[in-house]
Design an enzyme around this catalytic site. Structure first.
Site, PDB file in Angstrom:
ATOM      1  N   ARG A   5      49.100  38.748  27.393  1.00  0.00           N
ATOM      2  CA  ARG A   5      47.953  39.417  26.764  1.00  0.00           C
ATOM      3  C   ARG A   5      46.951  38.616  25.819  1.00  0.00           C
ATOM      4  O   ARG A   5      46.121  38.998  25.525  1.00  0.00           O
ATOM      5  CB  ARG A   5      47.417  40.559  26.716  1.00  0.00           C
ATOM      6  CG  ARG A   5      48.634  41.102  28.060  1.00  0.00           C
ATOM      7  CD  ARG A   5      48.341  43.198  28.249  1.00  0.00           C
ATOM      8  NE  ARG A   5      49.228  43.597  29.067  1.00  0.00           N
ATOM      9  CZ  ARG A   5      48.599  43.159  30.899  1.00  0.00           C
ATOM     10  NH1 ARG A   5      48.190  42.651  31.021  1.00  0.00           N
ATOM     11  NH2 ARG A   5      50.178  43.563  31.286  1.00  0.00           N
ATOM     12  N   SER A 108      66.504  32.396  24.015  1.00  0.00           N
ATOM     13  CA  SER A 108      67.540  31.367  24.722  1.00  0.00           C
ATOM     14  C   SER A 108      67.717  29.948  23.837  1.00  0.00           C
ATOM     15  O   SER A 108      68.510  29.518  23.525  1.00  0.00           O
ATOM     16  CB  SER A 108      67.373  31.108  25.746  1.00  0.00           C
ATOM     17  OG  SER A 108      66.482  30.114  26.584  1.00  0.00           O
ATOM     18  N   ASP A 279      41.950  32.352  33.649  1.00  0.00           N
ATOM     19  CA  ASP A 279      41.697  30.910  33.431  1.00  0.00           C
ATOM     20  C   ASP A 279      40.643  29.683  34.532  1.00  0.00           C
ATOM     21  O   ASP A 279      40.507  28.547  34.239  1.00  0.00           O
ATOM     22  CB  ASP A 279      42.417  29.875  31.765  1.00  0.00           C
ATOM     23  CG  ASP A 279      43.095  29.139  32.405  1.00  0.00           C
ATOM     24  OD1 ASP A 279      43.504  29.829  33.965  1.00  0.00           O
ATOM     25  OD2 ASP A 279      43.850  28.590  31.931  1.00  0.00           O
ATOM     26  N   ASP A 281      42.193  27.219  36.779  1.00  0.00           N
ATOM     27  CA  ASP A 281      42.897  26.003  36.738  1.00  0.00           C
ATOM     28  C   ASP A 281      43.384  26.106  38.253  1.00  0.00           C
ATOM     29  O   ASP A 281      43.809  25.552  38.474  1.00  0.00           O
ATOM     30  CB  ASP A 281      42.984  25.570  35.273  1.00  0.00           C
ATOM     31  CG  ASP A 281      44.666  26.053  35.536  1.00  0.00           C
ATOM     32  OD1 ASP A 281      44.791  27.341  35.737  1.00  0.00           O
ATOM     33  OD2 ASP A 281      44.804  25.715  34.114  1.00  0.00           O
ATOM     34  N   ARG A 282      43.854  27.273  38.767  1.00  0.00           N
ATOM     35  CA  ARG A 282      45.149  27.394  40.192  1.00  0.00           C
ATOM     36  C   ARG A 282      44.335  28.666  41.152  1.00  0.00           C
ATOM     37  O   ARG A 282      43.365  28.960  40.457  1.00  0.00           O
ATOM     38  CB  ARG A 282      45.947  27.866  39.264  1.00  0.00           C
ATOM     39  CG  ARG A 282      47.071  27.195  38.587  1.00  0.00           C
ATOM     40  CD  ARG A 282      48.678  27.805  38.411  1.00  0.00           C
ATOM     41  NE  ARG A 282      48.849  28.576  37.667  1.00  0.00           N
ATOM     42  CZ  ARG A 282      49.553  29.964  38.714  1.00  0.00           C
ATOM     43  NH1 ARG A 282      50.444  29.540  38.580  1.00  0.00           N
ATOM     44  NH2 ARG A 282      50.057  31.287  38.094  1.00  0.00           N
ATOM     45  N   GLU A 376      50.486  20.682  42.308  1.00  0.00           N
ATOM     46  CA  GLU A 376      51.638  20.435  42.051  1.00  0.00           C
ATOM     47  C   GLU A 376      51.431  22.156  42.972  1.00  0.00           C
ATOM     48  O   GLU A 376      51.381  22.819  42.962  1.00  0.00           O
ATOM     49  CB  GLU A 376      52.705  20.404  40.562  1.00  0.00           C
ATOM     50  CG  GLU A 376      51.025  22.016  40.075  1.00  0.00           C
ATOM     51  CD  GLU A 376      51.964  22.202  38.787  1.00  0.00           C
ATOM     52  OE1 GLU A 376      52.294  20.996  38.006  1.00  0.00           O
ATOM     53  OE2 GLU A 376      51.363  23.016  37.884  1.00  0.00           O
TER      54      GLU A 376
END
Length: 568
Positions: A5, A108, A279, A281-282, A376
């Site tokens: 967030r 990691s 946002d 864009d997808r 993609e």
């Protein structure tokens, strides 16, 4: 670790004012050095609704204004595609979108304290989904050499110089062209429609969720631009909410993310659900069948449908097919590649991410191709030439127009997808990951894959030759720079990957079943990801084959038990 967030917290591994300032002033220094007339051309800055995004957009603008650089600061909440669109329209030197898409540094990575601040800042602009998304003067996300140039410039400009941004909007160098850019954006969206006169008559009902993000007003305008009747919004998720209160994770790909939208659609007997990420864009979509069951389309399935749509439109134009090109990331479906071979247009693949897809499209344009589409598998879709980046709003209305046209022919998106499988071959994906928190173990796993039977040399790696009864026909290793399909140099056509990334192609002895398997490390999470796609004439055979490949990948190639790998 910074949460999804985007709250502001102190510390080198947190998002805060200091980190934003350091990144912005380093970026500013590099832009002034690398882009001709950058100060006069200016930069574009936008932000969405995440916690502190507006404040950080102001701090970013202040860093540029302090160096006498003109700033086009978008007022209010905008969706990400508006920033690259504005960069192109205004001929700006670069663009910056503050989105809060940042999951923090992953444990990691095994960083020492002295390196955490630097790595945090660099991750902001170089990650797959950075919180400070940078577009170069070509209106595409940055790639080499600019990513490394910016990285070095940030390291050379860590001393913060500007903190107060209260007077940014009153500066003569801060220009508001938000309304003009929004109007121009929707003019370009309107140009994508090919059925404007018949769209108002569609009997189909659409439910749309903005996923607590910024897309609702943009979607209302886009539906109007295409002439569609108003969609039904998911009221609980319509308004921007940085807490994302109704979803565990605001990602249309996540299980359960569309539950509220589907409930709303069931209440209204709607035919399709549309979704944009916060946002915008997808894009994702789902279809209700006559029995009330829902089909959730994968990114690859949507990409195939969109690719076919753009091919059909191009054919109607009468232009030569050998001047058409489409682009997809290398981990996306190979079905558009099969479509290209069958139809005679150019297909190009590139590394994961729209910084590569967009730049590949620009390169193809320079070679004389028309590139109306790229995608993609992670639900990113690019249409037309005005925005060389993913755009969830454009994808949404393109999907609506496509299914509206299909409905007039007595078809659905699902039935049309089956027709495409019949025409070009059946393709099915099975993507997932293994969890590994030890970088040394990850390196050991990939070292084994590159020297599978112990006979590798410094010149020629030795990879597995079979998997699940299939013969490996080609290997492209974008880490060490080896491509078996490109003798005599064996150099890959694509640029090298910063992490481990190897792609295998294999087929059955009779050639009827094929797979493409890409194994790569994640740049932001402790995961070894795999992208697996099977293809063939028989859907049942492909469905049986894929689990066998996954099992051998885990049991033998990865030695999951011995290496203590986790699974989702």
């Amino acid at each position: 670790m910074l949460g999804l967030r985007g709250r502001m917290e102190a510390g080198w591994s947190r998002m805060n004012d200091l980190i934003i300032i350091q990144a912005s002033q380093g970026l500013c220094a590099y832009v002034l050095q690398a882009v001709p007339n950058a100060a006069e051309r200016g930069v574009v800055v936008g932000h969405d609704h995440r916690h502190n995004s507006e404040r950080w957009a102001g701090l970013t603008a202040a860093a540029f204004i302090a160096h006498d650089v003109k700033v086009y600061l978008h007022r209010g909440l905008v969706h990400t595609p508006l920033v690259p669109f504005s960069v192109k329209k205004l001929n700006a030197a670069c663009g910056i979108m503050i989105t809060g898409k940042f999951h923090g540094l992953n444990g990691s990575l095994n960083l020492s304290y002295s390196n955490i601040q630097q790595a945090t800042i660099l991750s902001m602009i170089m990650a797959t989904n950075p919180p400070l998304q940078v577009y170069w003067e070509n209106a595409v996300q940055i790639i080499e050499p600019h990513d490394k140039g910016i990285s070095n410039s940030i390291k050379a400009n860590l001393e913060p110089k500007v903190w107060d941004h209260s007077g940014v909007q009153s500066s003569a160098l801060c220009i508001d062209v938000t309304n003009e850019m929004v109007e121009a954006y929707f003019e370009s969206v309107s140009a994508l429609t090919s059925h404007r006169t018949v769209n108002p008559q569609t009997p189909l009902k659409f439910v749309n969720t903005s996923m607590h993000g910024v897309s609702h007003p943009f979607m209302v305008r886009a539906f109007d631009a295409f002439g569609f009747p108003a969609f039904i919004p998911v009221l609980e998720q319509q308004e921007p909410d940085p807490e994302f209160t109704t979803v565990k994770f605001p990602n249309p790909e996540e299980k359960g993310a569309l539950d509220l939208a589907i409930n709303t659609a069931n209440q209204h007997q709607a035919n399709y659900v549309l979704a944009q990420d916060p946002d915008s864009d997808r894009f994702s979509a789902a279809e209700r069948s006559p029995d009330g069951m829902w089909t959730m389309f994968t990114g690859d399935q949507l990409g195939i449908l969109f690719g076919s749509l753009m091919l059909d439109r191009y054919k109607l134009s009468g232009k030569p097919l050998n001047e058409l090109a489409m682009v997809a990331s290398t981990v996306s479906s190979k079905m558009i590649e099969a479509m290209a071979h069958a139809e005679g247009f150019r297909f190009a693949e590139c590394l994961t991410g729209f910084k590569f897809i967009g730049n590949t499209a620009l390169r193809l344009e320079e070679e004389g191709f028309e590139v109306p589409f790229g995608y993609e598998e992670a639900l990113g879709f690019m249409f037309g030439s005005e925005i060389r980046d993913k755009d969830g709003v454009a994808a949404s209305v393109m999907f609506v127009e496509m299914v509206t046209s299909l409905h007039a022919q007595g078809k659905t998106a699902s039935s049309h997808l089956q027709e495409l499988y019949t025409r070009y071959g059946y393709f099915q994906t099975s993507n997932s990951y293994f969890i590994c928190n030890d970088p040394l173990t990850i390196d050991k796993i990939f070292a084994k894959i590159r020297n599978y039977d112990g006979t590798a040399t410094s010149v020629r790696p030795n990879y597995p030759r079979t998997i699940a009864g299939l013969n490996v026909t080609s290997v492209c290793d974008l880490t060490v720079g080896y491509d078996s399909a490109n003798p005599p140099t064996y150099k890959p056509a694509m640029p090298l990957s910063s992490g481990h990334m190897i792609q295998f192609r294999a087929q059955s002895p009779n050639g009827e079943s094929k797979i493409t398997l890409t194994v790569r490390t994640s740049g932001t999470e402790p995961k070894i990801k795999y992208y697996l796609e099977g293809s063939g004439k028989n859907a049942i055979e492909v469905g049986v084959l894929l689990p066998r490949v996954v099992q051998e990948l885990g049991d033998e190639w990865m030695e999951a038990i011995r290496n203590q790998l986790g699974r989702p």
